[in-house]
Design an enzyme around this catalytic site. Structure first.
Site, short mmCIF file in Angstrom:
data_model
loop_
_atom_site.label_atom_id
_atom_site.label_comp_id
_atom_site.label_asym_id
_atom_site.label_seq_id
_atom_site.Cartn_x
_atom_site.Cartn_y
_atom_site.Cartn_z
N TYR A 1 1.99 17.48 -44.30
CA TYR A 1 1.48 17.12 -45.61
C TYR A 1 2.34 15.99 -46.19
O TYR A 1 3.56 16.14 -46.32
CB TYR A 1 1.49 18.35 -46.53
CG TYR A 1 0.99 17.98 -47.90
CD1 TYR A 1 -0.35 17.68 -48.10
CD2 TYR A 1 1.86 17.87 -48.96
CE1 TYR A 1 -0.80 17.29 -49.33
CE2 TYR A 1 1.41 17.49 -50.21
CZ TYR A 1 0.08 17.20 -50.39
OH TYR A 1 -0.37 16.80 -51.62
N ASP B 1 5.44 26.21 -44.19
CA ASP B 1 4.29 25.86 -45.01
C ASP B 1 3.07 26.47 -44.33
O ASP B 1 2.58 25.94 -43.32
CB ASP B 1 4.17 24.33 -45.15
CG ASP B 1 2.99 23.93 -46.04
OD1 ASP B 1 2.06 24.74 -46.22
OD2 ASP B 1 3.00 22.79 -46.55
N ARG C 1 8.01 30.43 -70.20
CA ARG C 1 8.50 29.59 -69.09
C ARG C 1 9.17 30.43 -68.00
O ARG C 1 9.36 29.99 -66.88
CB ARG C 1 9.44 28.49 -69.62
CG ARG C 1 9.93 27.52 -68.57
CD ARG C 1 10.21 26.10 -69.08
NE ARG C 1 10.84 26.07 -70.39
CZ ARG C 1 12.12 26.37 -70.63
NH1 ARG C 1 12.91 26.70 -69.65
NH2 ARG C 1 12.60 26.30 -71.87
N LYS D 1 -5.31 25.88 -52.27
CA LYS D 1 -6.18 25.84 -51.10
C LYS D 1 -6.78 27.23 -50.83
O LYS D 1 -7.48 27.74 -51.68
CB LYS D 1 -5.40 25.28 -49.92
CG LYS D 1 -4.50 24.07 -50.27
CD LYS D 1 -5.26 22.83 -50.67
CE LYS D 1 -4.39 21.73 -51.25
NZ LYS D 1 -3.29 21.26 -50.43
C1 LIG Z 1 -2.03 20.59 -50.67
C2 LIG Z 1 -0.85 20.86 -49.83
C3 LIG Z 1 0.44 20.85 -50.36
C4 LIG Z 1 0.72 20.50 -51.80
O1 LIG Z 1 0.19 21.43 -52.68
P1 LIG Z 1 -0.44 21.06 -54.14
O2 LIG Z 1 -0.96 22.38 -54.59
O3 LIG Z 1 -1.50 20.03 -53.92
O4 LIG Z 1 0.68 20.54 -54.97
C5 LIG Z 1 1.48 21.16 -49.49
N1 LIG Z 1 1.27 21.43 -48.19
C6 LIG Z 1 0.03 21.44 -47.66
C7 LIG Z 1 -0.15 21.75 -46.21
C8 LIG Z 1 -1.07 21.15 -48.45
O5 LIG Z 1 -2.29 21.13 -47.92
#
Ligand SMILES: *Cc1c(COP(=O)(O)O)cnc(C)c1O
Length: 373
Positions: free
Chosen positions: A101, A173, A49, A198
């Site tokens: 998001y 982000d 963990r 992504k």
């Molecule tokens: C997908 C996404 C998230 C969240 O991430 P997960 O891996 O799906 O939990 C946060 N910010 C953006 C811009 C995203 O595209």
């Protein structure tokens, strides 16, 4: 010799397994680690963990690519975000963008309703509203650029300067602008986040998130919070993510040129009211994007169709573009966004979100053209 980050990524930091000489990193699955004769950890590993060697290599690679002293990997993007937001306490002011998001926004609303965090939203289409909303209580500003799914571009350096004035931390982000194109920490941000599900992973086969920090002390604090919350990435996902990162530069470059070709081609199409893509010179954020996205504008674009009906029809008629959520994979995806986000979303009902993959651009355009009709 100072190596280009594309070289460091391709070689996973010139990794060679010190037991076998393997050029692909070992997958360390142990959940626990035996101590040595003096009852000391043999390396730094104790329990799964808190992380093992595969996760550690991944974090070294992410820190390197994000130009950070330290990075941490989580079991999803949302696991990273919800763990980071644990640093906020009642009375702290959190500032986010009105359009971004939706999961992050929903978690911020949860903290405002249940934990006494004060929440304000700025308008990403009017970037000056960010600085205007800052207060002496602002502890964290969350900025997404390009903004999902309108792809407005926010100037990170300007936002960082405003945050510094009030002593607020700026978190970026950068999911849609991975380290091969944007360096938020170098531009003055304190924290950079990626949904590694992504572009970083890039093959739609893992769910993960990363945070990289300017301050080692904050990384240290988040390491503790991650252990307590149990939000660490699993070893196999970490291994897949290292594998994905090795081709990040190549994939992103191809997705960017594909998306730019598509954006230009459908700009002015009779059924397309507007193409939202920072790579188009007419995009309001184009100049900032040119300076801030040095490795390409990415594969993400949106089409505002002439009607909601057209948008609903197109996602049912594409043959190549897969009607699925998520983004940044090698395969192209198309999504009618408003019905996904729900009634409180501010996204226009006629908006189609496109995640351009690395396929042949001629095939992608032909399919889109037949679906739009
Ligand atoms: C997908 C996404 C998230 C969240 O991430 P997960 O891996 O799906 O939990 C946060 N910010 C953006 C811009 C995203 O595209």
């Amino acid at each position: 010799m100072k190596l280009h980050p594309a070289t460091r990524a391709a070689q996973a930091l010139h990794h060679i397994d010190n037991k076998t000489g393997g050029v692909s990193p070992a997958l360390e699955l142990s959940s626990t680690f035996a101590r040595d004769g003096d009852y000391q950890p043999r390396q730094s590993y104790i329990y799964g963990r808190d992380g093992g060697s595969t996760v550690k290599l991944l974090e070294a690679l992410v820190a390197d690519l994000d130009e950070a002293p330290a990075a941490l990997a989580f079991s999803s993007g949302m696991a990273a975000i919800t763990t980071l937001f644990e640093i906020l306490k009642a009375g702290d002011h959190l500032l986010l963008s009105r359009v971004m998001y939706h999961g992050t926004l929903n978690w911020a609303r949860h903290l405002a309703e249940n934990r006494g965090v004060t929440l304000d939203l700025f308008d990403p289409a009017r970037p000056e509203t960010l600085a205007e909303a800052l207060t002496p209580q602002t502890r964290l500003v969350w900025l997404e650029t390009p903004v999902n799914p309108t792809w407005d571009v926010l100037d990170i350096a300007t936002a960082a300067a405003a945050c510094r004035n009030v002593g607020a931390r700026l978190a970026v982000d950068s999911t849609a602008a991975p380290p091969c194109t944007t360096q938020p920490l170098t531009l003055g941000a304190d924290i950079v986040f990626h949904s590694a599900t992504k572009y970083m992973g890039g093959h739609s086969d893992l769910v993960a998130g990363t945070l990289a920090f300017r301050e080692p002390a904050l990384a240290e604090r988040l390491t503790g919070l991650r252990s307590l919350r149990g939000t660490i990435i699993a070893p196999f996902d970490a291994w897949l993510l290292i594998r994905g990162l090795r081709t990040l530069f190549l994939r992103f470059e191809r997705a960017s040129t594909n998306a730019l070709t598509i954006a230009k081609h459908f700009d002015g199409h009779p059924k397309v009211a507007k193409v939202l893509y920072p790579g188009l010179p007419a995009h309001p954020g184009h100049e900032v994007a040119k300076a801030q996205m040095t490795g390409g504008f990415g594969g993400m674009l949106s089409l505002l169709m002439d009607s909601e009906e057209t948008a609903a029809r197109v996602v049912r008629t594409t043959r190549l573009w897969l009607p699925a959520t998520s983004l940044g994979g090698v395969e192209s995806l198309i999504e009618h966004r408003k019905p996904i986000e729900g009634p409180q979303s501010e996204v226009a009902p006629e908006l189609l979100r496109l995640s351009t993959g690395i396929e042949d651009v001629g095939d992608l355009m032909e399919d889109l053209a037949q679906a739009i009709g």
